[in-house]
Scaffold this motif. Structure first.
Motif: not given
Length: 256
Positions: A63-69
């Protein structure tokens, strides 16, 4: 009694006629096969391997726009006369770009801090590295016939999606060939099943020439359509069988 004998005679005549027709059709097929010259091998002079490539690499963001995978598609093309029953393929990548960047950054910080009473910058902890690399993932490959193609989707828990575009290492810990006895791990019936796999990247001509232009979504849609068609065909066959049984039951009831 006369009606019953007529029914038995009719059934026997039908079965005899059907058997004769099947035998005649089989004979025609055999004669046609023997008469025609043998076709050229579809494999040509190309190495008989199971080619695969990694493509459609997409980041998964929160939701914060950070890449997690990172999600990717692995497409396999079986360029061998063998039919694959199943396989498990492990992938591994190494992030050489980030390692080089942080190494240069640490060197610059160390040089800048010389002669000053400031503590040295702590080194960034390195990710645990296996024989395949630091970024690991795997896919399960279902049955794959000769000269067939299939795509499977994979996912890897990392924010470095750029690393998936190259420098891939892989291993095939599980590999079974249809119709061959199971031997030691990775070898079936004298064939090194795991050794049949060959990775190609965008620098190889096979990356563009050997694979069909079909997306994973199109493949799934085609599989659903084929499954629905098969279900409808089975339902139609069951309806014919039910109708025939009802007719036989009615005929037997009239005989009594």
């Amino acid at each position: 009694m006369i009606n019953f004998q007529k029914v038995l005679f009719s059934l026997g005549l039908t079965a005899f006629t059907l058997a004769g027709a099947l035998a005649s059709a089989q004979e025609n097929v055999n004669n046609k096969t023997n008469a025609e010259p043998q076709a050229t091998s579809p494999f040509g002079d190309k190495p008989q391997v199971i080619l695969f490539k990694i493509h459609d690499i997409k980041p998964v963001v929160n939701d914060e726009g950070a890449t997690t995978a990172c999600e990717y598609t692995a497409t396999f093309f079986n360029r061998t006369p063998l039919s694959l029953r199943q396989a498990k393929v492990n992938f591994g990548w190494s992030d050489n770009i980030s390692d080089t960047f942080f190494a240069d950054e640490e060197t610059s910080e160390t040089e800048a801090s010389q002669g000053e009473d400031t503590p040295k910058a702590q080194s960034k902890p390195k990710e645990k590295e296996s024989a395949l690399g630091t970024i690991l993932s795997s896919v399960d490959l279902p049955a794959l016939g000769s000269l067939r193609q299939i795509s499977v989707q994979g996912r890897v828990e990392t924010d470095k999606c750029f690393a998936l575009f190259d420098n891939l290492k892989f291993e095939v810990p599980v590999c079974n060939i249809l119709g061959q006895d199971q031997g030691r791990e990775g070898v079936r019936g004298g064939v090194n099943c795991a050794g049949l796999f060959a990775y190609v990247n965008s620098k190889h001509p096979e990356y563009y020439g050997e694979f069909k232009e079909i997306s994973y979504e199109e493949q799934v849609a085609m599989e659903k359509t084929a499954e629905q068609k098969e279900t409808e065909e089975i339902a139609a066959i069951n309806q014919v069988i039910t109708t025939d049984l009802q007719q036989i039951t009615t005929t037997l009831s009239n005989i009594k």
